[in-house]
Design a protein around this motif. Structure first.
Motif, mmCIF file in Angstrom:
data_model
loop_
_atom_site.group_PDB
_atom_site.id
_atom_site.type_symbol
_atom_site.label_atom_id
_atom_site.label_comp_id
_atom_site.label_asym_id
_atom_site.label_seq_id
_atom_site.Cartn_x
_atom_site.Cartn_y
_atom_site.Cartn_z
ATOM 1 N N LEU A 1 -29.483 -32.187 72.800
ATOM 2 C CA LEU A 1 -28.352 -31.269 72.953
ATOM 3 C C LEU A 1 -28.357 -30.171 71.893
ATOM 4 C CD1 LEU A 1 -25.208 -33.458 73.773
ATOM 5 C CD2 LEU A 1 -25.985 -31.469 75.059
ATOM 6 N N TYR B 1 -22.626 -32.992 81.062
ATOM 7 C CA TYR B 1 -22.470 -31.827 80.193
ATOM 8 C C TYR B 1 -23.362 -30.654 80.596
ATOM 9 C CZ TYR B 1 -19.651 -34.570 76.946
ATOM 10 O OH TYR B 1 -18.656 -35.332 76.375
ATOM 11 N N VAL C 1 -25.258 -25.925 78.766
ATOM 12 C CA VAL C 1 -24.331 -26.976 78.347
ATOM 13 C C VAL C 1 -22.898 -26.523 78.603
ATOM 14 C CG1 VAL C 1 -23.482 -28.298 76.381
ATOM 15 C CG2 VAL C 1 -25.917 -27.863 76.623
ATOM 16 N N ARG D 1 -18.478 -27.933 79.266
ATOM 17 C CA ARG D 1 -17.470 -28.945 78.959
ATOM 18 C C ARG D 1 -17.379 -29.991 80.074
ATOM 19 N NH1 ARG D 1 -15.982 -24.472 76.303
ATOM 20 N NH2 ARG D 1 -14.936 -24.710 74.283
ATOM 21 N N PHE E 1 -22.351 -38.190 70.566
ATOM 22 C CA PHE E 1 -22.376 -36.853 71.159
ATOM 23 C C PHE E 1 -21.519 -35.875 70.357
ATOM 24 C CE2 PHE E 1 -24.252 -38.994 74.652
ATOM 25 C CZ PHE E 1 -24.738 -38.056 75.551
ATOM 26 N N CYS E 2 -20.651 -36.396 69.479
ATOM 27 C CA CYS E 2 -19.630 -35.552 68.845
ATOM 28 C C CYS E 2 -20.207 -34.365 68.079
ATOM 29 C CB CYS E 2 -18.769 -36.402 67.914
ATOM 30 S SG CYS E 2 -17.723 -37.587 68.768
ATOM 31 N N LEU F 1 -22.006 -31.765 70.316
ATOM 32 C CA LEU F 1 -21.048 -31.070 71.189
ATOM 33 C C LEU F 1 -20.160 -30.115 70.400
ATOM 34 C CD1 LEU F 1 -19.965 -33.911 73.640
ATOM 35 C CD2 LEU F 1 -21.408 -31.930 74.149
ATOM 36 N N ARG G 1 -22.249 -27.108 69.947
ATOM 37 C CA ARG G 1 -22.535 -26.362 71.177
ATOM 38 C C ARG G 1 -21.275 -25.846 71.869
ATOM 39 N NH1 ARG G 1 -27.757 -26.693 73.422
ATOM 40 N NH2 ARG G 1 -26.913 -25.011 74.727
ATOM 41 N N LEU G 2 -20.192 -26.634 71.845
ATOM 42 C CA LEU G 2 -19.001 -26.292 72.631
ATOM 43 C C LEU G 2 -17.733 -26.112 71.799
ATOM 44 C CD1 LEU G 2 -19.492 -28.842 75.561
ATOM 45 C CD2 LEU G 2 -20.110 -26.411 75.543
ATOM 46 N N ALA H 1 -15.311 -32.077 71.425
ATOM 47 C CA ALA H 1 -15.931 -33.287 71.958
ATOM 48 C C ALA H 1 -14.830 -34.215 72.441
ATOM 49 C CB ALA H 1 -16.781 -33.976 70.892
#
Length: 455
Positions: free
Chosen positions: A51, A78, A97, A99, A118-119, A122, A125-126, A129
């Motif tokens: 990721l 994702y 990627v 949400r 993943f936190c 993410l 990236r976003l 999380a």
């Protein structure tokens, strides 16, 4: 239908297991050659690391296990495109990627605890999380406080709701000085996956240094991370602005190797485990030899066998690497039931990992669990408040029984006991075993086990 049964069925279905119950006729020595692929405890984390890359990644020697399918499903939720054109190889395209909702994450995660890792990726990236309630094997309390405290140290804001945990980083993630109260593998992975793109330098003290951690660090370095492993369990991570994809062959599964080695002891067998390496197995190999087992190290694997003579009792104290792994003690306890004398196993990592011994006692073993440990017994590993001890007196004849798999490692231990027992055993909930043992039914068949599916 309780949650344990549902988990087992789902896990088995993910990898095409015919049934969730098998009937084993014991007494056949397991003999032959099998191959182990990448470690469950590395492959799933390497998949999450993809990721972080702005270009595609390739992971080789990926085991065909249900935990890998869980992570694949989560990545796809994702927006990651996961493809496989070669058996055992996965490609990850992370260019889109996006949400995901709690419901989507929860539907794919099931009882897995992997979503917590993943936190960091993410958040980078976003900017957010979402983590549902977490499950995992029932081997004691495995709190995620270490993970959440580490994320807060980087500047993340953690909010809890009835759906799960919502994490944001309104001011971005910044390097931190973190000291773990215990060298937790999961928390170390969390810090690594978060710190590599945080602004500034992160110093992690009391870090886990398992081979799977070192392999994850190697992957992150290939991606462009700057990570230094210092003496005394200290890891320094200098944050970078950008990471690219990786190409990597996963480290072999040490836990599966130890399990097949124990099976060779119990069944008086002779098993060559292709893919096993001596360096990462040294601590186990020493104990295996002390018990009375023999092994030959070859370039492409390790042969495990039981020579003539009685097995010998040993004292084992589980510990973090480079100590004796907690995942190794369960299958080895089955072998210790056949040793002449009294063995002691001190479990210092998880506080409830001897629950599986009840079924072994029903099969004829003589195992006494001391829930408060044995404080007066000579020790090398420091005693911990929550530890337990098991005293195994042998040899005892094991006989067939009906047993239900309680967790991943305990479940494979039941298979070993059934294979070495006199008579017929019915083992149910075997789908849980597929979480971490690739094609274990096929391997049993290759090794000459006598079994049939039921139901």
């Amino acid at each position: 239908m309780n949650s344990l049964v549902k988990d087992a069925q789902k896990a088995g279905e993910r990898v095409g297991l015919k049934s969730d119950q098998i009937v084993i006729t014991g007494g056949n020595p397991l003999k032959g050659r099998i191959r182990v692929r990448g470690a469950k405890n590395l492959a799933t984390k390497a998949m999450v690391a993809a990721l972080l890359g702005e270009t595609p990644s390739v992971l080789r020697d990926v085991p065909d296990i249900s935990d890998v399918e869980v992570v694949r499903g989560l990545l796809e939720v994702y927006g990651v495109v996961v493809t496989s054109t070669v058996p055992g190889e996965l490609q990850f395209d992370t260019s889109n990627v996006e949400r995901a909702h709690f419901a989507e994450i929860d539907a794919h995660a099931g009882s897995s605890r992997i979503p917590i890792l993943f936190c960091g990726p993410l958040l980078h990236r976003l900017g957010e999380a979402r983590i549902p309630d977490l499950g995992g094997c029932r081997i004691g309390d495995r709190p995620i406080d270490f993970h959440l405290d580490a994320l807060r140290a980087f500047g993340a804001v953690v909010d809890k709701s009835f759906e799960g945990i919502y994490i944001t980083a309104p001011d971005g993630l910044k390097g931190a000085n973190i000291t773990l109260p215990y060298p937790s593998v999961g928390a170390t992975e969390q810090v690594l996956l978060t710190a590599v793109r945080a602004t500034g330098t992160t110093e992690l003290k009391n870090a886990a240094i398992e081979p799977e951690i070192m392999d994850l660090i190697a992957i992150l370095q290939k991606m462009g991370a700057i990570i230094s492993v210092e003496p005394n369990r200290v890891i320094l991570i200098e944050g970078v602005d950008r990471l690219v994809g990786y190409k990597h062959t996963a480290l072999f599964d040490r836990n599966e190797v130890a399990s097949w080695a124990a099976a060779a002891l119990v069944t008086k067998g002779d098993i060559f485990v292709e893919g096993a390496r001596q360096v990462e197995m040294m601590t186990f190999l020493n104990v295996f030899r002390k018990v009375g087992g023999a092994f030959d190290v070859e370039d492409d694997g390790i042969r495990f066998y039981r020579p003539e003579g009685d097995l010998k009792p040993v004292t084992i104290e589980t510990d973090v690497h480079p100590g004796f792994m907690t995942d190794w003690q369960q299958p080895l306890i089955v072998a210790l039931t056949q040793a002449t004398g009294v063995s002691f196993v001190h479990e210092t990592v998880y506080e409830d990992r001897f629950g599986f011994t009840d079924a072994l006692n029903e099969m004829g073993a003589n195992i006494v669990v001391h829930k408060e440990g044995l404080p007066d017994h000579p020790r090398r590993v420091a005693r911990r408040d929550f530890e337990q001890a098991a005293v195994i007196t042998g040899p005892t004849k094991l006989h067939g029984a009906n047993v239900r798999v309680p967790d991943l490692r305990g479940g494979f231990s039941y298979l070993i006991a059934a294979l070495g027992a006199e008579g017929v055993s019915t083992v149910s909930n075997v789908g849980i075993i597929s979480r971490g043992y690739e094609h274990f039914i096929d391997k049993l068949e290759v090794l000459g086990a006598d079994f049939v599916f039921e139901g």
